[in-house]
Motif scaffolding. Structure first.
Motif, PDB file in Angstrom:
ATOM      1  N   ASP A 245     -21.732  80.038 -20.895  1.00  0.00           N
ATOM      2  CA  ASP A 245     -21.768  79.183 -22.078  1.00  0.00           C
ATOM      3  C   ASP A 245     -20.443  78.439 -22.230  1.00  0.00           C
ATOM      4  O   ASP A 245     -19.461  78.978 -22.745  1.00  0.00           O
ATOM      5  CB  ASP A 245     -22.044  80.046 -23.325  1.00  0.00           C
ATOM      6  N   LYS A 252     -16.309  74.454 -25.876  1.00  0.00           N
ATOM      7  CA  LYS A 252     -15.486  75.516 -26.461  1.00  0.00           C
ATOM      8  C   LYS A 252     -14.018  75.296 -26.112  1.00  0.00           C
ATOM      9  O   LYS A 252     -13.723  74.676 -25.096  1.00  0.00           O
ATOM     10  CB  LYS A 252     -15.893  76.876 -25.869  1.00  0.00           C
ATOM     11  N   ASN A 295     -25.330  76.706 -20.046  1.00  0.00           N
ATOM     12  CA  ASN A 295     -24.983  75.660 -21.021  1.00  0.00           C
ATOM     13  C   ASN A 295     -23.760  74.886 -20.516  1.00  0.00           C
ATOM     14  O   ASN A 295     -22.628  75.334 -20.670  1.00  0.00           O
ATOM     15  CB  ASN A 295     -24.702  76.309 -22.382  1.00  0.00           C
ATOM     16  N   ASP A 322     -23.084  74.023 -28.910  1.00  0.00           N
ATOM     17  CA  ASP A 322     -22.608  75.381 -28.662  1.00  0.00           C
ATOM     18  C   ASP A 322     -23.456  76.417 -29.399  1.00  0.00           C
ATOM     19  O   ASP A 322     -23.334  77.614 -29.150  1.00  0.00           O
ATOM     20  CB  ASP A 322     -21.133  75.489 -29.080  1.00  0.00           C
ATOM     21  N   ALA A 323     -24.305  75.984 -30.295  1.00  0.00           N
ATOM     22  CA  ALA A 323     -25.243  76.920 -30.925  1.00  0.00           C
ATOM     23  C   ALA A 323     -26.537  76.865 -30.115  1.00  0.00           C
ATOM     24  O   ALA A 323     -27.605  76.505 -30.618  1.00  0.00           O
ATOM     25  CB  ALA A 323     -25.472  76.552 -32.386  1.00  0.00           C
ATOM     26  N   GLU A 324     -26.418  77.201 -28.816  1.00  0.00           N
ATOM     27  CA  GLU A 324     -27.509  77.027 -27.847  1.00  0.00           C
ATOM     28  C   GLU A 324     -28.414  78.248 -27.760  1.00  0.00           C
ATOM     29  O   GLU A 324     -29.584  78.128 -27.412  1.00  0.00           O
ATOM     30  CB  GLU A 324     -26.928  76.716 -26.470  1.00  0.00           C
TER      31      GLU A 324
HETATM   32 MN    MN Z   1     -22.527  78.782 -27.532  1.00  0.00          MN
END
Ligand code: MN
Ligand code: BES
Ligand code: ZN
Length: 470
Positions: A245, A252, A295, A322-324
């Motif tokens: 991720d 991030k 991701n 990022d809210a995957e």
């Molecule tokens: Mn994430």
């Protein structure tokens, strides 16, 4: 590692004998090293007429419980592996009640991720042969406990060894291959892999969006186990498996981003659980569903502002790529509910940093629709040491993720982040009894613990198995 129970008469010579001592406990007939006081997880070699022995401390004994023995057993194995020993005998007499957890501690204590280390930094030895010494009459029952402990420990280590592999080794296709080999090793597990085209045609808009930016296309892994009656509704286990991720376009910060190789631990836990269920031949129906995606960010990646349509037709406004996790889980939960018609769903996900802010790394967030399920999981958490703590996801949290342009938005901001994530997932579960475990803080450890070396913990495997076995 091979574990067997033996009686005193048939114990093998030449292996190190491990004995557990409470603090200050006298040890008739033999001399213990003076510096050994029986403190919890202390260890000292000593010799007896029968050969080399290892004393392991249990602590003051005021509260001896399962974890005391798991830790002591784990400590014994780790000390022996450092010392180059491959064969051990554990004196179970007086501790038969804890046989299963001692076996679990032995297996888990023996795991150490050294695949990529140079020879001089690999473990000196692996304990391969373990005999558990019992007084004869109690043997069959104890042997069964040890057998179950071995299966559970092996399942946890399977999950950990997958988890510790980085993103260049484990990506969605590789995870799917691992699941398929598991199906070869355990024919009771029927493994099916849905590939990218199938996902596209099948309307898995969440998975294809999240996986879109990666050279490694997404996969939905389905593992079926039919140990119960035909046609009986299964238990559905769903596990987030983001093999890496990066955050995607909402990238991030670089600091500790490497830890996001562990963002697949929910899916790895589900694989480990399925493995143990098959090995234990449980008489239940279970389906494991693992949405696997990487991701990443490139010109094909999904973007903030995108609106994606999930398997059941519900739409998501992506505000943060990022809210995957919740986006791929939406597809998997809907698929579980619509295609498999389970009697309940349990999901495992390294879902939010917010749950770490709330609970630290000691307990996983427990979100559930029913008080019986809450009680069951809390009890299993206390028994296994994989602790959970209840958190809410009711009305105000749902309102916080209302979107003006889609059914729901994928983030509600920082406040109550673990709870809004759970409220998001709940919309794909419908009315089914459901447990969501946010394992972001517990899926791996950065400190060595008695039966958990640094790295993936396999959190969730023992917890769920305990709810099935108890
Ligand atoms: Mn994430
Ligand atoms: N995989 C992360 C959550 C995570 C963070 C797990 C730290 C383990 C350790 C998840 O995909 C994520 O990035 N969540 C965001 C959500 C936010 C953008 C709403 C988070 O928690 O910051
Ligand atoms: Zn993630």
């Amino acid at each position: 590692m091979v574990l067997e129970t033996v009686s005193v008469a048939s114990r093998k010579q030449g292996a190190v004998l491990v004995r557990f001592f409470k603090k200050g406990e006298p040890f008739p007939g033999e001399l213990l090293p003076g510096e050994f006081k029986g403190e919890a997880n202390s260890a000292a070699f000593f010799s007896t007429p029968e050969g080399r022995s290892l004393a392991i401390g249990l602590g003051d004994g005021i509260q001896i419980e399962a974890d005391t023995y798991r830790q002591a057993a784990g400590t014994a194995v780790r000390v022996l592996q450092q010392a180059g020993v491959t064969r051990m005998i554990v004196d179970l007499r007086g501790a038969e009640k804890w046989a299963r957890e001692i076996a679990v501690g032995i297996l888990m204590g023996g795991y150490y991720f050294d695949t990529f280390l140079p020879d001089d930094r690999k473990l000196k030895s692996r304990v391969q042969q373990v005999q558990l010494l019992v007084a004869k009459p109690k043997m069959p029952a104890v042997a069964e406990l040890v057998h179950a402990g071995q299966i559970i420990g092996e399942a946890v280590n399977f999950t950990r060894s997958l988890g510790d592999l980085p993103g260049n080794y484990i990506y969605p296709e590789a995870l799917a291959e691992t699941a398929l080999s598991l199906g070869v090793e355990f024919p009771a597990l029927k493994v099916k892999v849905l590939e990218e085209q199938t996902l596209q045609k099948g309307g898995f808009g969440g998975m294809t969006a999240v996986g879109g930016g990666s050279a490694h296309p997404p996969r939905l892994i389905e593992v079926l186990y039919q140990g119960g009656r035909k046609g009986e509704a299964p238990l559905a286990l769903v596990g987030k498996a983001i093999t890496f991720d990066s955050g995607g376009i909402s990238i991030k910060p670089g600091d500790r981003m490497d830890e996001m190789k562990y963002d697949k631990m929910g899916g790895c836990a589900v694989l480990g659980i399925m493995r143990a269920i098959a090995a234990l031949k449980l008489k239940i129906n279970v389906v494991g569903l693992i949405p696997a995606a990487e991701n990443m960010l490139d010109s094909q990646a999904y973007r903030p502002g995108d609106i994606v349509t999930t398997y059941d037709g519900k739409t998501i406004e992506v505000l943060n790529t990022d809210a995957e996790g919740r986006v791929v889980l939406a597809d998997a939960l809907a698929y579980a509910r619509i295609v498999h018609r389970p009697h309940r769903i349990v999901d495992f996900a390294t879902l939010t940093g917010a749950v770490i802010v709330a609970l630290g790394t000691y307990k996983a967030g427990l979100f559930t629709s029913g008080s019986e399920l809450e009680y069951l999981f809390r009890k299993a958490g206390d028994a296994t040491g994989e602790k959970v703590w209840p958190l809410p996801y009711d009305e105000p949290y749902r309102t916080q993720i209302r979107s003006d342009v889609a059914c729901v938005k994928n983030t509600g901001g920082r406040e109550g982040g673990a709870c809004t994530a759970a409220a998001f997932l709940s919309q794909w579960v419908g009315e089914l009894p459901w447990v969501h475990l946010d394992i972001a803080g517990t899926a791996w450890t950065t400190r060595d613990l008695p039966y958990l070396a640094k790295g993936a913990s396999g959190f969730g495997v023992r917890l769920l198995l305990e709810t099935l076995l108890s």
